[in-house]
Design an enzyme around this catalytic site. Structure first.
Site, short mmCIF file in Angstrom:
data_model
loop_
_atom_site.label_atom_id
_atom_site.label_comp_id
_atom_site.label_asym_id
_atom_site.label_seq_id
_atom_site.Cartn_x
_atom_site.Cartn_y
_atom_site.Cartn_z
CE LYS A 44 46.80 7.46 -10.12
NZ LYS A 44 46.04 6.39 -9.42
CE LYS A 46 47.30 4.78 -13.99
NZ LYS A 46 47.05 3.52 -13.26
N1 C2G Z 1 49.53 -3.88 -9.92
C1 C2G Z 1 50.20 -5.09 -9.81
N2 C2G Z 1 50.43 -5.82 -10.93
C2 C2G Z 1 49.99 -5.40 -12.14
C3 C2G Z 1 49.28 -4.19 -12.25
C4 C2G Z 1 49.06 -3.43 -11.11
O1 C2G Z 1 50.61 -5.49 -8.71
N3 C2G Z 1 50.25 -6.17 -13.23
C5 C2G Z 1 49.32 -3.09 -8.70
C6 C2G Z 1 49.99 -1.72 -8.78
O2 C2G Z 1 51.38 -1.82 -8.46
C7 C2G Z 1 49.20 -0.95 -7.73
C8 C2G Z 1 47.79 -1.57 -7.82
O3 C2G Z 1 47.95 -2.82 -8.51
O4 C2G Z 1 49.75 -1.19 -6.42
C9 C2G Z 1 46.82 -0.70 -8.56
O5 C2G Z 1 47.37 -0.41 -9.84
P1 C2G Z 1 46.93 0.97 -10.55
O6 C2G Z 1 45.46 1.06 -10.58
O7 C2G Z 1 47.74 1.14 -11.80
O8 C2G Z 1 47.46 2.02 -9.45
P2 C2G Z 1 48.29 3.36 -9.67
O9 C2G Z 1 47.73 4.13 -10.80
O10 C2G Z 1 49.70 2.97 -9.67
O11 C2G Z 1 47.84 4.18 -8.36
O12 C2G Z 1 48.75 7.30 -4.91
C10 C2G Z 1 49.09 6.03 -5.47
C11 C2G Z 1 48.39 5.81 -6.80
O13 C2G Z 1 47.00 6.09 -6.71
C12 C2G Z 1 48.63 4.37 -7.25
#
Ligand code: C2G
Length: 129
Positions: A44, A46
């Site tokens: 990803k 990250k």
């Molecule tokens: N999120 C949120 N508000 C934020 C930050 C994050 O609502 N200020 C939500 C994201 O939209 C996501 C969840 O928290 O639904 C987890 O965020 P991440 O860990 O950044 O997830 P991501 O890397 O987007 O992984 O296959 C799908 C991916 O694994 C999603």
């Protein structure tokens, strides 16, 4: 039993994650999280701070989360949703439209993100301390 499934890295667990998980749990009776492994986070693009086992323990300590499984690939969602007998797939709206192909087996929802908080911003703040 209405099962909701979501996915994410949930690094440096913060209020944005809490508010999303709270809203996800309110959509059903059971909330299951596909947690991105450390290896999948490399895919990803990250750089994680908190390793998988700790991120898993933190999520399982959250009152809204009922179970956690590994997310190792982009392609596993359909099989996961069937295995978990999910009614709903839901995720933050930064993913809006990306998972509509799953609509033949589950309700697909994109929920508004919490503004002004992100793991990236937290990393920046932490790096200045
Ligand atoms: N999120 C949120 N508000 C934020 C930050 C994050 O609502 N200020 C939500 C994201 O939209 C996501 C969840 O928290 O639904 C987890 O965020 P991440 O860990 O950044 O997830 P991501 O890397 O987007 O992984 O296959 C799908 C991916 O694994 C999603």
């Amino acid at each position: 039993m209405r099962t909701v499934v979501t996915y994410g890295t949930f690094d440096l667990f913060h209020i944005g994650h809490v508010r999303l998980l709270r809203r996800l749990k309110a959509l059903g009776d059971r909330l299951v999280v596909g947690l991105s492994t450390d290896e999948f986070n490399k895919v990803k693009g990250k750089e994680i701070v908190i390793p998988f086992e700790d991120r898993k323990e933190i999520l399982l300590s959250c009152r809204y989360v009922d179970d956690v499984f590994e997310e190792n690939s982009w392609e596993q969602k359909r099989a996961d949703l069937i295995r978990e007998k999910a009614s709903t797939f839901a995720i933050g709206d930064d993913w809006a439209g990306k998972f509509d192909d799953l609509e033949d087996i589950v309700q697909v929802l994109y929920l508004p993100r919490t503004k002004d908080i992100s793991t990236t911003e937290l990393k920046t703040v932490l790096s200045t301390i």
